[in-house]
Structure formats: C-alpha cells, structure tokens
Design a protein around this motif. Sequence first.
Motif, PDB file in Angstrom:
ATOM      1  N   ILE A  71      31.415  73.909  31.079  1.00 10.26           N
ATOM      2  CA  ILE A  71      30.839  72.566  30.968  1.00 10.26           C
ATOM      3  C   ILE A  71      29.347  72.676  30.687  1.00 10.26           C
ATOM      4  CG2 ILE A  71      30.514  70.328  32.090  1.00 10.26           C
ATOM      5  CD1 ILE A  71      32.661  70.996  34.035  1.00 10.26           C
TER       6      ILE A  71
ATOM      7  N   TYR B 193      21.341  63.823  34.904  1.00 10.17           N
ATOM      8  CA  TYR B 193      22.022  64.746  34.015  1.00 10.17           C
ATOM      9  C   TYR B 193      23.181  64.031  33.326  1.00 10.17           C
ATOM     10  CZ  TYR B 193      19.796  67.962  37.281  1.00 10.17           C
ATOM     11  OH  TYR B 193      18.887  68.600  38.078  1.00 10.17           O
TER      12      TYR B 193
ATOM     13  N   PHE C  43      26.772  65.096  31.439  1.00  6.38           N
ATOM     14  CA  PHE C  43      27.677  66.228  31.271  1.00  6.38           C
ATOM     15  C   PHE C  43      28.579  66.045  30.067  1.00  6.38           C
ATOM     16  CE2 PHE C  43      27.119  68.790  35.065  1.00  6.38           C
ATOM     17  CZ  PHE C  43      26.403  67.943  35.891  1.00  6.38           C
ATOM     18  N   GLY C  44      28.882  67.171  29.414  1.00  6.87           N
ATOM     19  CA  GLY C  44      29.921  67.156  28.404  1.00  6.87           C
ATOM     20  C   GLY C  44      31.274  67.069  29.091  1.00  6.87           C
ATOM     21  N   SER C  45      32.306  66.901  28.299  1.00  6.54           N
ATOM     22  CA  SER C  45      33.646  66.731  28.861  1.00  6.54           C
ATOM     23  C   SER C  45      34.329  68.055  29.162  1.00  6.54           C
ATOM     24  CB  SER C  45      34.513  65.905  27.906  1.00  6.54           C
ATOM     25  OG  SER C  45      34.489  66.488  26.627  1.00  6.54           O
TER      26      SER C  45
END
Lengths: 119, 116
Positions: free
Chosen positions: B93, B105, B107-109
Amino acid sequence: AQKVTQAQTEISVVEKEDVTLDCVYETRDTTYYLFWYKQPPSGELVFLIRRNSFDEQNEISGRYSWNFQKSTSSFNFTITASQVVDSAVYFCALSEAYAGGTSYGKLTFGQGTILTVHP
Amino acid sequence: GAVVSQHPSRVICKSGTSVKIECRSLDFQATTMFWYRQFPKQSLMLMATSNEGSKATYEQGVEKDKFLINHASLTLSTLTVTSAHPEDSSFYICSARSGQTYYGYTFGSGTRLTVV
C-alpha cells in the motif's frame, strides 16, 4: 521511537452490542497525531479520525466515539450498537510531527484488532 | 478531496521476474509518499519514504536493491520488486502525505502481489 499497541487481537460481538477497541501509544514527541483506520476485507484503508496531541476533547461521530487520554497515553475507540457492517480490522496509528509540527511524519501502525460482529 | 490511485490492484508473477507498482496522486502534489507492506493478518509495516527528486529512505531491514523506489515527479512514485520470490507475496500500500489537510494521509487501494 514510536510504538502503538492494540492489545486486543480479535473481538467478537453480537449485533447491537457496544464494543471498545483499545489503543496505547508511546512517543517522545510533544506534538503528534493519532489516527484510527478501518480496513475491510477489500484491503483499502478507511480514515475514521485524526486527533492531535493538544486536543484531548473526546469526539463522537454517529455510533463512533473516541476517548483520548494523554495521562494514560491511550486513544480508545468505541462503537455503539455495533452492526455487521462494522466487521473489519481496525488500526490505531501514530504520526510524528514534521516540519515544526505543521505536517505529518512517518505513520506507525498498531497490530490491528479484528472485529467480528455476528447477526 | 485528495485521491491516490494505485495500480495494479492485483498481480501474479513468476518467481525471478520484476513487478512495478505505481502510485499516483490525482489532484494534489505529493512531495512525500510512503510505501507499506502488509502480510496476512498482520499490521502495515513501513518499507520506505519516497521524496520527489531524491533517493528514498528505507526502513531498517528492507533491501533497497530488491525494492526499488522512484519518485521522479510530484504525482508519481513507483515501487519495483526485483527478482521476486514467493516470500515477497504480500499486500503493498502506498500513501501520500496530504499536506496540512485534516486527513493527514491519503492511501492507495493497495496491490496484492502473488509470486508463483
């Protein structure tokens, strides 16, 4: 060094029960940020709350509430009247302050608590 | 709001090959991105901090030659797992510091890597 401890590895409750997830942290910083995230089976992290070290006010958001106590270095999370959709892994995390406290540094995660809510 | 796009979401590769994972900030400039690895039923462990235009800072115990990080622009950081082995199979991630927004922040998946 920072450390976050979530002593409860797994919690199982029946729907409509209240449940509290514990989080204890260690840091030498005077300015820091605390977070809670939810991670459903899909894996993505869902932001729940951020709290900075100077704000000890408790917060309530719908069925969710958070109790921040600097005296015990704890940031506990309570779900009231739990629902099956609350089943997930919950992470508490701590971020050091950065750039004089104006931004966020590295994020340290606790071990996570697997919450299972049964119908 | 700030969005981070991570691709691919899933990848299966043969042992010995390399895999590249991309992390893009779509609507903001991310001068700093973080890469995490998560093994099943475990927490997220920070692997490295990626700064635009400079070398990444790796956490202790993370092999920099195996996990190559490139952050050539303000919106793109890539993680390349070189000569992948089955023990590299994990969930990766990325996250970007969202400046001074409330969320901190984004976050990507995540990318689920399986090395066979």
